[in-house]
Design a protein around this motif. Structure first.
Motif, PDB file in Angstrom:
ATOM      1  N   ILE A   1       0.861  -1.177   0.000  1.00 20.31           N
ATOM      2  CA  ILE A   1       0.000   0.000   0.000  1.00 20.31           C
ATOM      3  C   ILE A   1       0.895   1.224   0.000  1.00 20.31           C
ATOM      4  O   ILE A   1       1.592   1.502   0.978  1.00 20.31           O
ATOM      5  N   GLY A   2       0.899   1.938  -1.109  1.00 18.47           N
ATOM      6  CA  GLY A   2       1.745   3.111  -1.283  1.00 18.47           C
ATOM      7  C   GLY A   2       2.609   2.961  -2.517  1.00 18.47           C
ATOM      8  O   GLY A   2       3.289   1.947  -2.678  1.00 18.47           O
ATOM      9  N   ALA A   3       2.567   3.965  -3.391  1.00 16.03           N
ATOM     10  CA  ALA A   3       3.284   3.880  -4.665  1.00 16.03           C
ATOM     11  C   ALA A   3       4.401   4.917  -4.777  1.00 16.03           C
ATOM     12  O   ALA A   3       4.745   5.353  -5.864  1.00 16.03           O
ATOM     13  N   GLY A   4       4.969   5.283  -3.640  1.00 16.82           N
ATOM     14  CA  GLY A   4       6.122   6.174  -3.630  1.00 16.82           C
ATOM     15  C   GLY A   4       7.400   5.355  -3.586  1.00 16.82           C
ATOM     16  O   GLY A   4       7.402   4.141  -3.864  1.00 16.82           O
ATOM     17  N   PRO A   5       8.516   5.976  -3.218  1.00 16.00           N
ATOM     18  CA  PRO A   5       9.792   5.260  -3.227  1.00 16.00           C
ATOM     19  C   PRO A   5       9.839   4.083  -2.250  1.00 16.00           C
ATOM     20  O   PRO A   5      10.425   3.047  -2.569  1.00 16.00           O
ATOM     21  N   ALA A   6       9.224   4.207  -1.086  1.00 22.25           N
ATOM     22  CA  ALA A   6       9.232   3.085  -0.125  1.00 22.25           C
ATOM     23  C   ALA A   6       8.408   1.921  -0.654  1.00 22.25           C
ATOM     24  O   ALA A   6       8.808   0.758  -0.551  1.00 22.25           O
ATOM     25  N   GLY A   7       7.256   2.223  -1.236  1.00 24.01           N
ATOM     26  CA  GLY A   7       6.420   1.165  -1.805  1.00 24.01           C
ATOM     27  C   GLY A   7       7.100   0.467  -2.968  1.00 24.01           C
ATOM     28  O   GLY A   7       7.038  -0.761  -3.094  1.00 24.01           O
ATOM     29  N   MET A   8       7.761   1.246  -3.815  1.00 24.22           N
ATOM     30  CA  MET A   8       8.460   0.651  -4.954  1.00 24.22           C
ATOM     31  C   MET A   8       9.632  -0.204  -4.481  1.00 24.22           C
ATOM     32  O   MET A   8       9.905  -1.268  -5.036  1.00 24.22           O
TER      33      MET A   8
ATOM     34  N   THR B   1      -7.575  -8.820   3.583  1.00 26.20           N
ATOM     35  CA  THR B   1      -8.438  -8.339   2.515  1.00 26.20           C
ATOM     36  C   THR B   1      -8.353  -6.818   2.505  1.00 26.20           C
ATOM     37  O   THR B   1      -8.504  -6.174   3.542  1.00 26.20           O
ATOM     38  N   VAL B   2      -8.077  -6.274   1.330  1.00 27.27           N
ATOM     39  CA  VAL B   2      -7.942  -4.836   1.158  1.00 27.27           C
ATOM     40  C   VAL B   2      -9.039  -4.373   0.213  1.00 27.27           C
ATOM     41  O   VAL B   2      -9.220  -4.941  -0.866  1.00 27.27           O
ATOM     42  N   LYS B   3      -9.774  -3.356   0.637  1.00 27.13           N
ATOM     43  CA  LYS B   3     -10.849  -2.798  -0.187  1.00 27.13           C
ATOM     44  C   LYS B   3     -10.395  -1.439  -0.708  1.00 27.13           C
ATOM     45  O   LYS B   3      -9.834  -0.632   0.037  1.00 27.13           O
ATOM     46  N   THR B   4     -10.624  -1.203  -1.996  1.00 27.48           N
ATOM     47  CA  THR B   4     -10.228   0.055  -2.620  1.00 27.48           C
ATOM     48  C   THR B   4     -11.436   0.974  -2.779  1.00 27.48           C
ATOM     49  O   THR B   4     -12.581   0.564  -2.582  1.00 27.48           O
ATOM     50  N   ALA B   5     -11.168   2.216  -3.151  1.00 33.58           N
ATOM     51  CA  ALA B   5     -12.204   3.237  -3.271  1.00 33.58           C
ATOM     52  C   ALA B   5     -13.292   2.859  -4.282  1.00 33.58           C
ATOM     53  O   ALA B   5     -14.434   3.301  -4.161  1.00 33.58           O
ATOM     54  N   ASP B   6     -12.966   2.020  -5.247  1.00 33.44           N
ATOM     55  CA  ASP B   6     -13.953   1.599  -6.242  1.00 33.44           C
ATOM     56  C   ASP B   6     -14.685   0.323  -5.822  1.00 33.44           C
ATOM     57  O   ASP B   6     -15.322  -0.330  -6.642  1.00 33.44           O
ATOM     58  N   ALA B   7     -14.581  -0.037  -4.538  1.00 40.14           N
ATOM     59  CA  ALA B   7     -15.274  -1.182  -3.918  1.00 40.14           C
ATOM     60  C   ALA B   7     -14.741  -2.546  -4.367  1.00 40.14           C
ATOM     61  O   ALA B   7     -15.373  -3.560  -4.102  1.00 40.14           O
ATOM     62  N   MET B   8     -13.567  -2.577  -5.003  1.00 39.03           N
ATOM     63  CA  MET B   8     -12.948  -3.852  -5.336  1.00 39.03           C
ATOM     64  C   MET B   8     -12.175  -4.332  -4.122  1.00 39.03           C
ATOM     65  O   MET B   8     -11.718  -3.536  -3.304  1.00 39.03           O
ATOM     66  N   GLU B   9     -12.035  -5.662  -3.991  1.00 40.46           N
ATOM     67  CA  GLU B   9     -11.298  -6.235  -2.877  1.00 40.46           C
ATOM     68  C   GLU B   9     -10.188  -7.132  -3.397  1.00 40.46           C
ATOM     69  O   GLU B   9     -10.374  -7.852  -4.378  1.00 40.46           O
TER      70      GLU B   9
ATOM     71  N   ILE C   1      -3.502   1.966  -9.657  1.00 39.84           N
ATOM     72  CA  ILE C   1      -3.663   3.340  -9.199  1.00 39.84           C
ATOM     73  C   ILE C   1      -5.055   3.455  -8.599  1.00 39.84           C
ATOM     74  O   ILE C   1      -6.066   3.444  -9.320  1.00 39.84           O
ATOM     75  N   ASN C   2      -5.076   3.496  -7.270  1.00 35.91           N
ATOM     76  CA  ASN C   2      -6.332   3.520  -6.533  1.00 35.91           C
ATOM     77  C   ASN C   2      -6.020   3.917  -5.108  1.00 35.91           C
ATOM     78  O   ASN C   2      -4.858   4.100  -4.738  1.00 35.91           O
ATOM     79  N   GLU C   3      -7.059   4.019  -4.293  1.00 33.86           N
ATOM     80  CA  GLU C   3      -6.912   4.362  -2.880  1.00 33.86           C
ATOM     81  C   GLU C   3      -7.468   3.238  -2.029  1.00 33.86           C
ATOM     82  O   GLU C   3      -8.565   2.748  -2.284  1.00 33.86           O
ATOM     83  N   VAL C   4      -6.713   2.826  -1.041  1.00 30.10           N
ATOM     84  CA  VAL C   4      -7.176   1.804  -0.108  1.00 30.10           C
ATOM     85  C   VAL C   4      -8.043   2.487   0.947  1.00 30.10           C
ATOM     86  O   VAL C   4      -7.637   3.486   1.540  1.00 30.10           O
ATOM     87  N   VAL C   5      -9.228   1.916   1.176  1.00 27.68           N
ATOM     88  CA  VAL C   5     -10.135   2.497   2.162  1.00 27.68           C
ATOM     89  C   VAL C   5     -10.358   1.591   3.366  1.00 27.68           C
ATOM     90  O   VAL C   5     -10.895   2.023   4.382  1.00 27.68           O
ATOM     91  N   HIS C   6      -9.940   0.316   3.264  1.00 22.05           N
ATOM     92  CA  HIS C   6     -10.147  -0.600   4.385  1.00 22.05           C
ATOM     93  C   HIS C   6      -9.194  -1.791   4.255  1.00 22.05           C
ATOM     94  O   HIS C   6      -8.972  -2.303   3.167  1.00 22.05           O
ATOM     95  N   ILE C   7      -8.650  -2.210   5.402  1.00 22.52           N
ATOM     96  CA  ILE C   7      -7.813  -3.413   5.471  1.00 22.52           C
ATOM     97  C   ILE C   7      -8.329  -4.249   6.631  1.00 22.52           C
ATOM     98  O   ILE C   7      -8.565  -3.725   7.723  1.00 22.52           O
ATOM     99  N   ALA C   8      -8.499  -5.544   6.401  1.00 20.57           N
ATOM    100  CA  ALA C   8      -8.927  -6.445   7.473  1.00 20.57           C
ATOM    101  C   ALA C   8      -8.144  -7.745   7.360  1.00 20.57           C
ATOM    102  O   ALA C   8      -7.780  -8.178   6.263  1.00 20.57           O
ATOM    103  N   ARG C   9      -7.911  -8.362   8.514  1.00 23.54           N
ATOM    104  CA  ARG C   9      -7.244  -9.666   8.539  1.00 23.54           C
ATOM    105  C   ARG C   9      -8.255 -10.689   9.032  1.00 23.54           C
ATOM    106  O   ARG C   9      -8.800 -10.569  10.127  1.00 23.54           O
ATOM    107  N   GLY C  10      -8.499 -11.693   8.216  1.00 22.90           N
ATOM    108  CA  GLY C  10      -9.467 -12.719   8.561  1.00 22.90           C
ATOM    109  C   GLY C  10      -8.907 -13.739   9.538  1.00 22.90           C
ATOM    110  O   GLY C  10      -7.711 -13.748   9.847  1.00 22.90           O
TER     111      GLY C  10
END
Length: 138
Positions: free
Chosen positions: A11-18, A94-102, A79-88
């Motif tokens: 999660i994160g597309a800057g230098p640390a994420g890369m 499971t990571v949910k993005t702003a467009d409701a994809m998981e 290229i999206n925004e994470v809005v929720h992270i949960a551990r089952g």
């Protein structure tokens, strides 16, 4: 609906994420980077001189090189925004993005970066990168 099980979600597309994605994808872990390189603070850098092998490249050049490198190793960039992270209960994230994809993965790396704290100098915002500069190491 959960799509495409991954080994690692970064999660994160800057230098640390890369950097994280370079390590995981080179280790043959199925990696997805979720973020927006254009929202990285590095994008604002006109010339980076204190980063290994930067050779006074712009932040944009460094981010583009990072993207090309991790994609070359097999990682994907979303290229999206994470809005929720949960551990089952099974330990799968499971990571949910702003467009409701998981998206699901065995591991999540948070590389969400930092924002600069402005000093309050007159016209600081307008002069950022044009005389006023920021440096993580400084």
């Amino acid at each position: 609906m959960v799509v495409n099980d991954y080994d690692v979600l970064v999660i994160g597309a800057g230098p640390a994420g890369m950097s994280a994605a370079a390590f995981t994808s080179r280790a043959n872990l199925k990696t997805l980077v979720i973020g927006d390189p254009d929202k990285s603070e590095l994008i604002k850098a006109v010339s980076v001189g204190n980063y290994l092998f930067a050779n006074n490249k712009s932040g944009r050049e460094l981010l583009d090189a990072g993207i090309a490198q991790v994609e070359g190793y097999g990682a994907a960039l979303l290229i999206n925004e994470v809005v929720h992270i949960a551990r089952g209960e099974s330990g799968i994230f499971t990571v949910k993005t702003a467009d409701a994809m998981e998206y699901s993965a065995k591991a999540v790396v948070l590389a969400i970066g930092v924002s600069y704290v402005q000093s309050g100098i007159k016209n600081e915002k307008e002069l950022s990168g044009k005389g006023i500069h920021y440096c993580v190491a400084c």
